[in-house]
Write an enzyme that holds these catalytic residues in place. Structure first.
Site: not given
Ligand SMILES: NC(=O)C1=CN([C@@H]2O[C@H](COP(=O)(O)OP(=O)(O)OC[C@H]3O[C@@H](n4cnc5c(N)ncnc54)[C@H](OP(=O)(O)O)[C@@H]3O)[C@@H](O)[C@H]2O)C=CC1
Ligand SMILES: O=C1O[C@H](COP(=O)(O)O)[C@@H](O)[C@H](O)[C@H]1O
Length: 592
Positions: A113, A115, A249, A282, A341, A478
């Site tokens: 949460a 992240g 993913k 979606g 995608h 988009q």
């Molecule tokens: N961000 C995006 O736009 C997108 C993300 N994703 C996927 O969604 C998932 C989450 O993404 P995102 O929120 O960007 O990820 P983050 O890197 O922000 O990680 C989410 C949370 O996980 C915990 N975390 C991070 N690294 C580690 C580690 N090495 N070991 C243990 N806990 C860790 C941290 O929380 P804490 O330290 O508080 O435990 C962090 O706030 C990933 O699988 C990513 O690939 C998919 C599509 C788009």
């Molecule tokens: O899954 C992902 O999608 C985003 C792009 O998503 P969008 O809805 O903003 O078009 C991309 O930036 C990211 O690298 C990828 O992990």
């Protein structure tokens, strides 16, 4: 017995007219009967046999259904008939309702949460669903992560991410306050059963003895997926309702690692508990793809090698991997965008007509088309990586300027590929994909280029460049959603000059409603147990089988990506690849 009224959620699941639609029952038509609160009516119209069916579901279970042969049966009559056939006892028995408390709860735990994704997408989507009355009456949201936070701190963090739709602002801050009161936080390790047991106790307290349904959203890096699934399912699964897990993913980085992940997840979860999210499914226009194909007579006859010359699936972003380089460098653009995608869009685009709109029927057709595809060959791929570029006094960084990226990284930030479906419908038609970061614009679109008009009646008027006269259907996913068809027409006047024009469905002009975010639709579907927009494990296997050989070869041969300047249209190699298949990228057309 408490009375209930059918949901007011404008997106509440309903199948109608051969297409899953979501619509609201107005208060005047809302249903009232003695029944548990989660019962919902789904209307389904089967164009194949002209039947209409109304189905009453509760907590994902079909309680009762009626079918009318007359295609014109009014919805209200269907609903009345359905409800008169359904006894309250039936509802109670089939839904697992204990007769004491007539309502169930949904607890949504956002794991990770603290992240980026949780803040950017998940909490705002949950609030949007709450605002629209789409969440169940009794719901609780828990944030779970290692960071230390109090409930108040989580609420403060979440509150900064919430916005109201432009067209829906009434009582917005009041609604935000009510929503935030339902949000709680639990700090824990992802690999600790004990920490998840503590969460379980807190969830039970909120659930207050009702039938408990639990949704875990794994918004965490992939290396900790399995441990988090293990601990959450062993220690915090629901005892008397459903437990579902949304997995973000990447689902592995090749066939082998994906199979390992699937096997690990299936040690703790059944396939129907796993919701593998691909948020592109979606998106409004991706959902509309099937409607366009199967609800309009004019497209389906053209939808094959007979009339379609090529199909282009294009994704571009006008920003680099800033902030996500650590993740991205291990994956690259082919795994980040193409394998999921763009391939999912391709499967929806190219699949045969499914038997019904049921999730399994659609996913069966998607798997078939994926399995009919030729694994991608190295000679059909171009890779690129962005380099620093200065424009208007601003210097944009190279991919390798990111501190989390190795200086000698060969990870592609751009790729173009030519794919082929070896089945009767698509034999020989190139499906071109192009995806890149740090390009000149942001957009995602599907372009369908039709064959040239046979004969030479108007060739003289077209000039020498027949490609310029090609009919092209563009589905702009988009931004600024639109569907337009490029046609040739006569310029008004006494002469005979031809012009190119667009028959245009421009969403902003046609609809005043704001388009919901993809995550809203997907979260609502996961809560309702609708799997149509989630990836089944055999789909995932088929998708990896296409890309794994070429990904391995790129890495083994250490293929050096072509450089392209930040903010450009990408490497020139993409044009040579397209030209090899007599294709011109449609997005480079000046008229667009
Ligand atoms: N961000 C995006 O736009 C997108 C993300 N994703 C996927 O969604 C998932 C989450 O993404 P995102 O929120 O960007 O990820 P983050 O890197 O922000 O990680 C989410 C949370 O996980 C915990 N975390 C991070 N690294 C580690 C580690 N090495 N070991 C243990 N806990 C860790 C941290 O929380 P804490 O330290 O508080 O435990 C962090 O706030 C990933 O699988 C990513 O690939 C998919 C599509 C788009
Ligand atoms: O899954 C992902 O999608 C985003 C792009 O998503 P969008 O809805 O903003 O078009 C991309 O930036 C990211 O690298 C990828 O992990």
């Amino acid at each position: 017995m408490a009375s209930f009224s059918a949901t007011h959620c404008p997106y509440s699941a309903s199948i109608n007219g051969g297409q899953k639609q979501r619509f609201a029952f107005s208060s005047s038509s809302s249903l009232r009967l003695s029944a548990p609160a989660k019962a919902k009516v789904f209307l389904h119209h089967s164009p194949r046999d002209s039947h209409q069916t109304a189905v009453l579901m509760q907590d994902g279970v079909v309680v009762s259904e009626v079918t009318h042969k007359e295609i014109e049966t009014p919805k209200e009559k269907l609903k009345d008939d359905l409800l008169s056939f359904t006894s309250t006892k039936e509802l109670d028995a089939k839904s697992g309702f204990d007769g004491n408390e007539n309502e169930s709860t949904v607890s949504i735990t956002v794991v990770g949460a603290s992240g980026d994704l949780a803040k950017k997408k998940i909490f705002p989507a949950l609030f949007a669903l709450y605002y629209e009355d789409c969440l169940p009456k009794h719901f609780t949201i828990y944030g779970y992560a290692r960071s230390k936070m109090t409930d108040a701190e989580l609420r403060n963090m979440v509150s900064k991410t919430l916005t109201c739709r432009i067209d829906k602002r009434e009582n917005c801050s009041e609604k935000m306050d009510q929503f935030l009161k339902r949000c709680f936080y639990h700090s824990g390790q992802y690999d600790s059963e004990e920490n998840f047991s503590q969460l379980d106790k807190k969830l039970k307290k909120q659930e207050g003895g009702r039938v408990s349904n639990r949704l875990f959203y794994l918004s965490i890096p992939p290396n900790i997926f399995t441990e988090a699934v293990k601990c959450s399912s062993l220690s915090a699964s629901s005892g008397n309702g459903w437990t579902r897990v949304i997995v973000e993913k990447p689902f592995g980085r090749d066939s082998e690692s994906s199979a390992v992940l699937t096997k690990a997840l299936k040690q703790y979860l059944a396939e129907d508990q796993i919701f593998r999210i691909d948020h592109y499914l979606g998106k409004e226009l991706v959902e509309n793809l099937s409607v366009l194909r199967f609800a309009n007579l004019i497209f389906e006859p053209l939808w094959s090698r007979r009339y379609i010359r090529n199909v282009q699936l294009i994704f571009s972003e006008d920003f680099g991997t800033e902030g996500r380089g650590g993740y991205f460098d291990n994956y690259g653009i082919i795994r980040d965008i193409m394998q999921n995608h763009l391939l999912q869009i391709l499967a929806l685009f190219a699949m045969e007509t499914p038997v019904s709109l049921d999730a399994e029927d659609i996913r069966n057709e998607k798997v078939k088309v994926l399995r009919s595809m030729r694994p991608l060959r190295l000679e059909d791929v171009v890779v690129g990586q962005y380099k620093s570029h200065s424009r208007g006094g601003v210097t944009y960084p190279s991919y390798t300027d990111d501190k989390t990226v190795p200086k000698d990284s060969l990870t592609p930030t751009f790729a173009a590929a030519a794919l082929f479906i070896d089945n009767a419908r698509w034999d020989g038609v190139p499906f071109l994909m192009k995806a890149g970061k740090a390009l000149h614009n942001r957009g995602a679109e599907i372009r369908v280029q039709f064959r040239h008009v046979p004969g030479n009646l108007y060739n003289r008027n077209f000039g020498t460049d027949l490609d310029r006269a090609t009919n092209e259907l563009v589905i702009r996913v988009q931004p600024d959603e639109a569907i337009f068809l490029k046609i040739n027409n006569k310029v008004p006047g006494l002469g005979m000059r031809l012009d190119r024009s667009n028959l245009n469905l421009h969403y902003a002009a046609r609809y005043s409603k704001e388009i919901p975010d993809a995550y809203e639709r997907l979260l609502l579907d996961a809560i309702e147990g609708e799997r149509r927009l989630f990836i089944r494990s055999d789909e995932l296997d088929a998708a990896w089988a296409l890309f794994t050989p070429v990904l391995a070869e790129l890495e083994e041969k250490k293929i050096i990506p072509e450089s392209y300047p930040y903010g450009s249209r990408g490497p020139v190699g993409a044009h040579y690849l397209a030209a090899r298949y007599n294709v011109r990228w449609g997005d480079l057309d000046i008229e667009q």
